[in-house]
Design an enzyme around this catalytic site. Sequence first.
Site, PDB file in Angstrom:
ATOM      1  N   ASP A   5      -7.258  49.420 -28.943  1.00  0.00           N
ATOM      2  CA  ASP A   5      -8.714  49.478 -28.687  1.00  0.00           C
ATOM      3  C   ASP A   5      -9.101  49.488 -27.214  1.00  0.00           C
ATOM      4  O   ASP A   5     -10.187  49.030 -26.849  1.00  0.00           O
ATOM      5  CB  ASP A   5      -9.446  48.297 -29.359  1.00  0.00           C
ATOM      6  CG  ASP A   5      -9.601  48.488 -30.860  1.00  0.00           C
ATOM      7  OD1 ASP A   5      -9.046  49.453 -31.410  1.00  0.00           O
ATOM      8  OD2 ASP A   5     -10.295  47.662 -31.478  1.00  0.00           O
ATOM      9  N   CYS A  47      -6.919  52.541 -35.711  1.00  0.00           N
ATOM     10  CA  CYS A  47      -5.545  52.055 -35.471  1.00  0.00           C
ATOM     11  C   CYS A  47      -4.441  52.697 -36.316  1.00  0.00           C
ATOM     12  O   CYS A  47      -3.551  53.359 -35.795  1.00  0.00           O
ATOM     13  CB  CYS A  47      -5.477  50.561 -35.717  1.00  0.00           C
ATOM     14  SG  CYS A  47      -6.603  49.586 -34.728  1.00  0.00           S
ATOM     15  N   LYS A  79       2.253  44.968 -33.114  1.00  0.00           N
ATOM     16  CA  LYS A  79       1.529  45.255 -34.348  1.00  0.00           C
ATOM     17  C   LYS A  79       2.112  46.476 -35.082  1.00  0.00           C
ATOM     18  O   LYS A  79       2.279  47.534 -34.490  1.00  0.00           O
ATOM     19  CB  LYS A  79       0.085  45.555 -33.968  1.00  0.00           C
ATOM     20  CG  LYS A  79      -0.828  45.896 -35.114  1.00  0.00           C
ATOM     21  CD  LYS A  79      -2.081  46.577 -34.550  1.00  0.00           C
ATOM     22  CE  LYS A  79      -3.264  46.433 -35.455  1.00  0.00           C
ATOM     23  NZ  LYS A  79      -4.427  47.173 -34.934  1.00  0.00           N
ATOM     24  N   HIS A 111       0.961  47.667 -38.744  1.00  0.00           N
ATOM     25  CA  HIS A 111      -0.245  48.266 -39.315  1.00  0.00           C
ATOM     26  C   HIS A 111      -0.026  49.580 -40.061  1.00  0.00           C
ATOM     27  O   HIS A 111      -0.926  50.418 -40.141  1.00  0.00           O
ATOM     28  CB  HIS A 111      -1.322  48.451 -38.227  1.00  0.00           C
ATOM     29  CG  HIS A 111      -2.699  48.124 -38.730  1.00  0.00           C
ATOM     30  ND1 HIS A 111      -3.841  48.288 -37.991  1.00  0.00           N
ATOM     31  CD2 HIS A 111      -3.099  47.642 -39.941  1.00  0.00           C
ATOM     32  CE1 HIS A 111      -4.890  47.930 -38.701  1.00  0.00           C
ATOM     33  NE2 HIS A 111      -4.464  47.530 -39.888  1.00  0.00           N
ATOM     34  N   HIS A 136      -7.687  44.285 -28.720  1.00  0.00           N
ATOM     35  CA  HIS A 136      -8.500  44.306 -29.942  1.00  0.00           C
ATOM     36  C   HIS A 136      -9.326  43.022 -30.029  1.00  0.00           C
ATOM     37  O   HIS A 136      -8.939  42.002 -29.475  1.00  0.00           O
ATOM     38  CB  HIS A 136      -7.544  44.408 -31.137  1.00  0.00           C
ATOM     39  CG  HIS A 136      -8.180  44.844 -32.409  1.00  0.00           C
ATOM     40  ND1 HIS A 136      -9.009  44.028 -33.140  1.00  0.00           N
ATOM     41  CD2 HIS A 136      -8.102  46.007 -33.089  1.00  0.00           C
ATOM     42  CE1 HIS A 136      -9.412  44.673 -34.235  1.00  0.00           C
ATOM     43  NE2 HIS A 136      -8.877  45.886 -34.220  1.00  0.00           N
ATOM     44  N   ASP A 147      -4.581  53.332 -28.726  1.00  0.00           N
ATOM     45  CA  ASP A 147      -4.470  53.902 -30.075  1.00  0.00           C
ATOM     46  C   ASP A 147      -5.747  54.610 -30.502  1.00  0.00           C
ATOM     47  O   ASP A 147      -5.741  55.410 -31.423  1.00  0.00           O
ATOM     48  CB  ASP A 147      -4.090  52.823 -31.104  1.00  0.00           C
ATOM     49  CG  ASP A 147      -5.145  51.732 -31.236  1.00  0.00           C
ATOM     50  OD1 ASP A 147      -5.995  51.579 -30.328  1.00  0.00           O
ATOM     51  OD2 ASP A 147      -5.127  51.017 -32.259  1.00  0.00           O
ATOM     52  N   ASN A 148      -6.875  54.270 -29.849  1.00  0.00           N
ATOM     53  CA  ASN A 148      -8.152  54.956 -30.145  1.00  0.00           C
ATOM     54  C   ASN A 148      -9.107  54.623 -29.018  1.00  0.00           C
ATOM     55  O   ASN A 148      -8.796  53.818 -28.134  1.00  0.00           O
ATOM     56  CB  ASN A 148      -8.716  54.528 -31.508  1.00  0.00           C
ATOM     57  CG  ASN A 148      -8.657  53.036 -31.771  1.00  0.00           C
ATOM     58  OD1 ASN A 148      -7.934  52.576 -32.666  1.00  0.00           O
ATOM     59  ND2 ASN A 148      -9.396  52.267 -30.998  1.00  0.00           N
ATOM     60  N   LYS A 204     -14.817  53.979 -30.703  1.00  0.00           N
ATOM     61  CA  LYS A 204     -13.851  53.807 -31.780  1.00  0.00           C
ATOM     62  C   LYS A 204     -14.542  54.078 -33.121  1.00  0.00           C
ATOM     63  O   LYS A 204     -15.719  53.748 -33.265  1.00  0.00           O
ATOM     64  CB  LYS A 204     -13.317  52.373 -31.753  1.00  0.00           C
ATOM     65  CG  LYS A 204     -12.388  52.044 -32.889  1.00  0.00           C
ATOM     66  CD  LYS A 204     -11.912  50.597 -32.869  1.00  0.00           C
ATOM     67  CE  LYS A 204     -11.044  50.319 -34.103  1.00  0.00           C
ATOM     68  NZ  LYS A 204     -10.552  48.934 -34.158  1.00  0.00           N
TER      69      LYS A 204
END
Length: 488
Positions: free
Chosen positions: A37, A74, A128, A130, A220, A278-279, A296
Amino acid sequence: MVKGCFLLLLYYTCLASCYTNPKGAAPPNFIFIVADDLGWNDVGFRNPQMRTPNLDRLAHEGVILNSSYVQPVCSPSRSCFMTGYFPYRTGLQDGVVNVEQPKFLPLNFTTLPEALNQLGYVSHIVGKWHLGYCNWSYTPTYRGFQSFLGYYSGAEDYYTHYRKDTFNYTSLDFRTDKAPLTTRRGEYSANIFAKKAIDIIRSHKQNQSLFLYLPFQSVHEPLQVPGEYEDRCNHIQDLHRRIYCGMVNALDEAVGNITDALVETGLMENLLMVFTTDNGGPTYVAANNLPLRGAKTTLWEGGTKGTAFIYSKNLLTKKGYLNTGMMHAVDWYPTLLQIAGGDLGNIIDRDGVGQADMLLNGGPSKRDGFVYNYYSGKRNGSAAIRYGHLKLIQGSPGNYSDWTPLPKLGQEPLVLEDEIEFPPYMLFNITSDPTEHFDLSAKYPELVDEMKVKLEEWRKRGIPAQNPPKDPKSNPANYGGVWSPGWC
Ligand SMILES: *[C@@H]1O[C@H](CO)[C@@H](O)[C@H](O)[C@H]1NC(C)=O
Ligand SMILES: *[C@@H]1O[C@H](CO)[C@@H](O)[C@H](O)[C@H]1NC(C)=O
Ligand SMILES: *[C@@H]1O[C@H](CO)[C@@H](O)[C@H](O)[C@H]1NC(C)=O
Ligand SMILES: *[C@@H]1O[C@H](CO)[C@@H](O)[C@H](O)[C@H]1NC(C)=O
Ligand SMILES: *[C@@H]1O[C@H](CO)[C@@H](O)[C@H](O)[C@H]1NC(C)=O
Ligand SMILES: *[C@@H]1O[C@H](CO)[C@@H](O)[C@H](O)[C@H]1NC(C)=O
Ligand SMILES: *[C@@H]1O[C@H](CO)[C@@H](O)[C@H](O)[C@H]1NC(C)=O
Ligand SMILES: *[C@@H]1O[C@H](CO)[C@@H](O)[C@H](O)[C@H]1NC(C)=O
Ligand SMILES: *[C@@H]1O[C@H](CO)[C@@H](O)[C@H](O)[C@H]1NC(C)=O
């Protein structure tokens, strides 16, 4: 069309053979760092408000990637990194893997560590995952990683390593390999992950190449950071932005410590470091994506154009510049295989393309378009594609369609906007209008039609999204109070 196919064929043939690892050189070590994030405008090399001396130095001495695209959230981005396929082709296009959902990266995709291991690498993950955990076979140590320290799901507490369920009951999601890790309560995750990465680096047997995948929890939400890091951001008055800035600073320090360990052990002599978000940043928390539009979760550039750079001491023939070549998260997989000297034989079906020449030598991008995403069930089939200069958006790009300013003291945190009514299709020229101010769909209806044909061609390659309901069998009470595999 026929000409297009011919060029495509020529180009894939070339990919398989036009790049070769320098003869005799050992395959380089890879360290692949993912920030969670982190927004476009949340690093010191773009925004002097941020405190990221290590990232700034590595970015400036390496190559800043100015057109490196990721997914809006994510799990889908991580599935790109791990497979080289767009999420609408792996069933993960509709959003994250919720901790109570039996949803996962399908087993028929060979993961990046599995592919690298075949070339003699040893792979580790710290951070992480996920990408699903309801069955052991979906978890990292069954998918190519020799070791794992981290968490299976997302959005947990940085100190307790607990994460909530639908009813706000909170349970541990933290492991070392397969075993629950209960002894690190109270320790901030950036410090834990940096220490573990350094342990792996120090104990690595140097007769093998290392792939270290490091998806940090930082930055995040929840907004949490030890006071010493927040103090380094005392120049920021807004509380949320100050904590966020401290979280980014902790991540930066972690990367600095890891870089030192790579230098001390000599692994840096033959290594490629990738750093990517990741975004886009959640502006509704405290992140910022200016000058980009959106945040996001959206198909706007602010949700999908990611902060990224590479660094290497020995592999870059051109460095210290901004690379504007088009790159997508799916490209890392074939690119790392290529740099490792691997065979890209079956690449024709894969979405990712090998970008070694662009990244290492400043050559042209091998990509002229991509799918931002194609939602299948959710969000009413919204989609966006890029081709050349142009971006077509079908349906709503999502909420958060603003150019959200930096959070300032005294401003209320932004609340969720209601869905704005958008025309069925929008067209933007991203080259001349990277901030998406001017919808050209009314001006160029014939270009909209051409882009719709491309969208349809791409859509045909997709598979239905996994959207299983939450499963009560996931309840940690069934597993000694720990979020655990075993229920699908
Ligand atoms: C994996 O299986 C899906 C169907 O579930 C299929 O669409 C896809 O092509 C397969 N991918 C690979 C790499 O085998
Ligand atoms: C869980 O907590 C959040 C606030 O953190 C609250 O908005 C939500 O309503 C709670 N949900 C339940 C089911 O209690
Ligand atoms: C970096 O290393 C220093 C010195 O060992 C340590 O005090 C600090 O906590 C480390 N930072 C992180 C984020 O791990
Ligand atoms: C690396 O060396 C260790 C002994 O230090 C040995 O056990 C291992 O098989 C070697 N690995 C390779 C790939 O040569
Ligand atoms: C969903 O899409 C259909 C056509 O694609 C459109 O008629 C409808 O208004 C859309 N609904 C919403 C809520 O956007
Ligand atoms: C946008 O916000 C509305 C209103 O809160 C909500 O119903 C909708 O699900 C949101 N859309 C997305 C894509 O998150
Ligand atoms: C998009 O912008 C580029 C760069 O300014 C320009 O060359 C191109 O003609 C534009 N395309 C359209 C359709 O406006
Ligand atoms: C880099 O990207 C930003 C944001 O899209 C854009 O404003 C800028 O013009 C780009 N820089 C170059 C040199 O293309
Ligand atoms: C986990 O998946 C395997 C197949 O990979 C299956 O045989 C097994 O039954 C699954 N476990 C559970 C608890 O459903």
